[in-house]
Design a protein around this motif. Structure first.
Motif, mmCIF file in Angstrom:
data_model
loop_
_atom_site.group_PDB
_atom_site.id
_atom_site.type_symbol
_atom_site.label_atom_id
_atom_site.label_comp_id
_atom_site.label_asym_id
_atom_site.label_seq_id
_atom_site.Cartn_x
_atom_site.Cartn_y
_atom_site.Cartn_z
ATOM 1 N N PRO A 1 0.798 -1.234 0.000
ATOM 2 C CA PRO A 1 0.000 0.000 0.000
ATOM 3 C C PRO A 1 0.831 1.286 0.000
ATOM 4 C CG PRO A 1 -0.969 -1.587 1.485
ATOM 5 C CD PRO A 1 0.355 -2.177 1.041
ATOM 6 N N ASP A 2 2.023 1.251 0.597
ATOM 7 C CA ASP A 2 2.852 2.461 0.594
ATOM 8 C C ASP A 2 3.755 2.557 -0.639
ATOM 9 O OD1 ASP A 2 4.803 0.568 1.086
ATOM 10 O OD2 ASP A 2 5.440 1.429 3.002
ATOM 11 N N GLY A 3 3.681 1.549 -1.521
ATOM 12 C CA GLY A 3 4.445 1.571 -2.760
ATOM 13 C C GLY A 3 5.931 1.293 -2.594
ATOM 14 N N SER A 4 6.358 0.923 -1.413
ATOM 15 C CA SER A 4 7.798 0.765 -1.164
ATOM 16 C C SER A 4 8.350 -0.584 -1.598
ATOM 17 C CB SER A 4 8.103 0.990 0.313
ATOM 18 O OG SER A 4 7.526 -0.042 1.104
ATOM 19 N N ARG A 5 7.473 -1.601 -1.761
ATOM 20 C CA ARG A 5 7.943 -2.931 -2.165
ATOM 21 C C ARG A 5 6.957 -3.502 -3.179
ATOM 22 N NH1 ARG A 5 8.420 -6.006 3.241
ATOM 23 N NH2 ARG A 5 6.608 -4.741 3.688
ATOM 24 N N TYR A 6 7.460 -4.421 -3.998
ATOM 25 C CA TYR A 6 6.606 -4.981 -5.048
ATOM 26 C C TYR A 6 7.008 -6.414 -5.376
ATOM 27 C CZ TYR A 6 10.366 -4.699 -8.447
ATOM 28 O OH TYR A 6 11.535 -4.894 -9.109
ATOM 29 N N GLN A 7 6.112 -7.065 -6.090
ATOM 30 C CA GLN A 7 6.420 -8.376 -6.662
ATOM 31 C C GLN A 7 5.921 -8.355 -8.102
ATOM 32 O OE1 GLN A 7 4.139 -12.047 -5.891
ATOM 33 N NE2 GLN A 7 6.106 -12.934 -5.248
ATOM 34 N N GLN A 8 6.769 -8.787 -9.013
ATOM 35 C CA GLN A 8 6.400 -8.859 -10.426
ATOM 36 C C GLN A 8 6.158 -10.305 -10.803
ATOM 37 O OE1 GLN A 8 8.649 -6.442 -13.209
ATOM 38 N NE2 GLN A 8 8.815 -8.231 -14.542
ATOM 39 N N ARG A 9 5.077 -10.540 -11.535
ATOM 40 C CA ARG A 9 4.728 -11.881 -11.991
ATOM 41 C C ARG A 9 4.510 -11.836 -13.491
ATOM 42 N NH1 ARG A 9 0.246 -13.861 -7.507
ATOM 43 N NH2 ARG A 9 1.603 -13.613 -5.696
ATOM 44 N N GLU A 10 4.871 -12.916 -14.162
ATOM 45 C CA GLU A 10 4.612 -13.017 -15.595
ATOM 46 C C GLU A 10 3.752 -14.239 -15.844
ATOM 47 O OE1 GLU A 10 8.319 -13.049 -17.703
ATOM 48 O OE2 GLU A 10 8.482 -10.873 -17.586
ATOM 49 N N ARG A 11 2.765 -14.053 -16.689
ATOM 50 C CA ARG A 11 1.881 -15.165 -17.069
ATOM 51 C C ARG A 11 1.639 -15.090 -18.560
ATOM 52 N NH1 ARG A 11 -3.120 -15.391 -13.130
ATOM 53 N NH2 ARG A 11 -3.581 -17.096 -14.537
ATOM 54 N N SER A 12 1.469 -16.243 -19.149
ATOM 55 C CA SER A 12 1.160 -16.257 -20.579
ATOM 56 C C SER A 12 -0.299 -15.868 -20.772
ATOM 57 C CB SER A 12 1.420 -17.639 -21.170
ATOM 58 O OG SER A 12 0.441 -18.551 -20.710
ATOM 59 N N GLY A 13 -0.580 -15.331 -21.938
ATOM 60 C CA GLY A 13 -1.963 -14.997 -22.260
ATOM 61 C C GLY A 13 -2.843 -16.230 -22.194
ATOM 62 N N GLN A 14 -2.280 -17.377 -22.605
ATOM 63 C CA GLN A 14 -3.024 -18.635 -22.559
ATOM 64 C C GLN A 14 -3.403 -18.997 -21.122
ATOM 65 O OE1 GLN A 14 -4.034 -20.460 -25.116
ATOM 66 N NE2 GLN A 14 -4.917 -22.091 -23.896
ATOM 67 N N SER A 15 -2.473 -18.840 -20.186
ATOM 68 C CA SER A 15 -2.779 -19.211 -18.798
ATOM 69 C C SER A 15 -3.837 -18.291 -18.189
ATOM 70 C CB SER A 15 -1.519 -19.213 -17.932
ATOM 71 O OG SER A 15 -1.122 -17.907 -17.593
ATOM 72 N N LEU A 16 -3.882 -17.047 -18.683
ATOM 73 C CA LEU A 16 -4.929 -16.152 -18.177
ATOM 74 C C LEU A 16 -6.311 -16.590 -18.653
ATOM 75 C CD1 LEU A 16 -3.234 -12.673 -18.560
ATOM 76 C CD2 LEU A 16 -3.650 -13.953 -16.459
ATOM 77 N N GLN A 17 -6.351 -17.201 -19.838
ATOM 78 C CA GLN A 17 -7.636 -17.651 -20.368
ATOM 79 C C GLN A 17 -8.074 -18.969 -19.755
ATOM 80 O OE1 GLN A 17 -6.992 -17.750 -24.579
ATOM 81 N NE2 GLN A 17 -7.152 -15.537 -24.803
ATOM 82 N N THR A 18 -7.115 -19.816 -19.410
ATOM 83 C CA THR A 18 -7.475 -21.151 -18.933
ATOM 84 C C THR A 18 -7.150 -21.380 -17.455
ATOM 85 O OG1 THR A 18 -5.328 -22.034 -19.581
ATOM 86 C CG2 THR A 18 -7.116 -22.166 -21.205
ATOM 87 N N GLY A 19 -6.323 -20.528 -16.875
ATOM 88 C CA GLY A 19 -5.860 -20.757 -15.517
ATOM 89 C C GLY A 19 -6.550 -19.899 -14.492
ATOM 90 N N GLY A 20 -5.807 -19.635 -13.448
ATOM 91 C CA GLY A 20 -6.334 -18.872 -12.333
ATOM 92 C C GLY A 20 -6.616 -17.423 -12.684
ATOM 93 N N THR A 21 -7.448 -16.840 -11.899
ATOM 94 C CA THR A 21 -7.890 -15.470 -12.103
ATOM 95 C C THR A 21 -6.872 -14.491 -11.540
ATOM 96 O OG1 THR A 21 -10.151 -16.237 -11.858
ATOM 97 C CG2 THR A 21 -9.781 -13.889 -11.583
ATOM 98 N N VAL A 22 -6.741 -13.351 -12.190
ATOM 99 C CA VAL A 22 -5.946 -12.251 -11.646
ATOM 100 C C VAL A 22 -6.843 -11.514 -10.661
ATOM 101 C CG1 VAL A 22 -4.760 -10.097 -12.159
ATOM 102 C CG2 VAL A 22 -4.578 -12.043 -13.734
ATOM 103 N N THR A 23 -6.400 -11.427 -9.428
ATOM 104 C CA THR A 23 -7.204 -10.779 -8.394
ATOM 105 C C THR A 23 -6.654 -9.392 -8.060
ATOM 106 O OG1 THR A 23 -5.912 -11.839 -6.665
ATOM 107 C CG2 THR A 23 -7.944 -12.956 -7.375
#
Length: 89
Positions: A28-50
């Motif tokens: 929430p304070d913008g001081s730390r982050y995590q980056q994730r990469e997913r294929s377009g295919q996994s977004l269509q068939t896999g878990g939801t982005v929350t």
């Protein structure tokens, strides 16, 4: 959320020409982050982005740039105001 995790909100989503989607979740304070990469295919068939995820503290990277930190904090606040953590976005 346990003591070893931090709630992070989706602050950035980019698509590239390889059909890879890069998701950035930030504290929430913008001081730390995590980056994730997913294929377009996994977004269509896999878990939801929350709207939010709970990230182990040791998996978070520091945001060194003040401008990016401020932008992440603003986006995290906006996302938190508009969505529940488990909402798909």
């Amino acid at each position: 959320m346990s003591e070893s995790t931090v709630r992070c909100w989706l602050v950035e989503r980019d698509f590239d020409s390889r059909n890879i989607v890069t998701l950035v979740y930030a504290t929430p304070d913008g001081s730390r982050y995590q980056q994730r990469e997913r294929s377009g295919q996994s977004l269509q068939t896999g878990g939801t982005v929350t709207a939010a995820v709970d990230v182990p503290e040791d998996e978070l990277e520091p945001v060194d740039d003040a401008e990016t930190r401020e932008r992440y904090a603003t986006e995290a606040e906006r996302t938190a105001e508009q969505y529940e953590p488990e909402d798909p976005i």
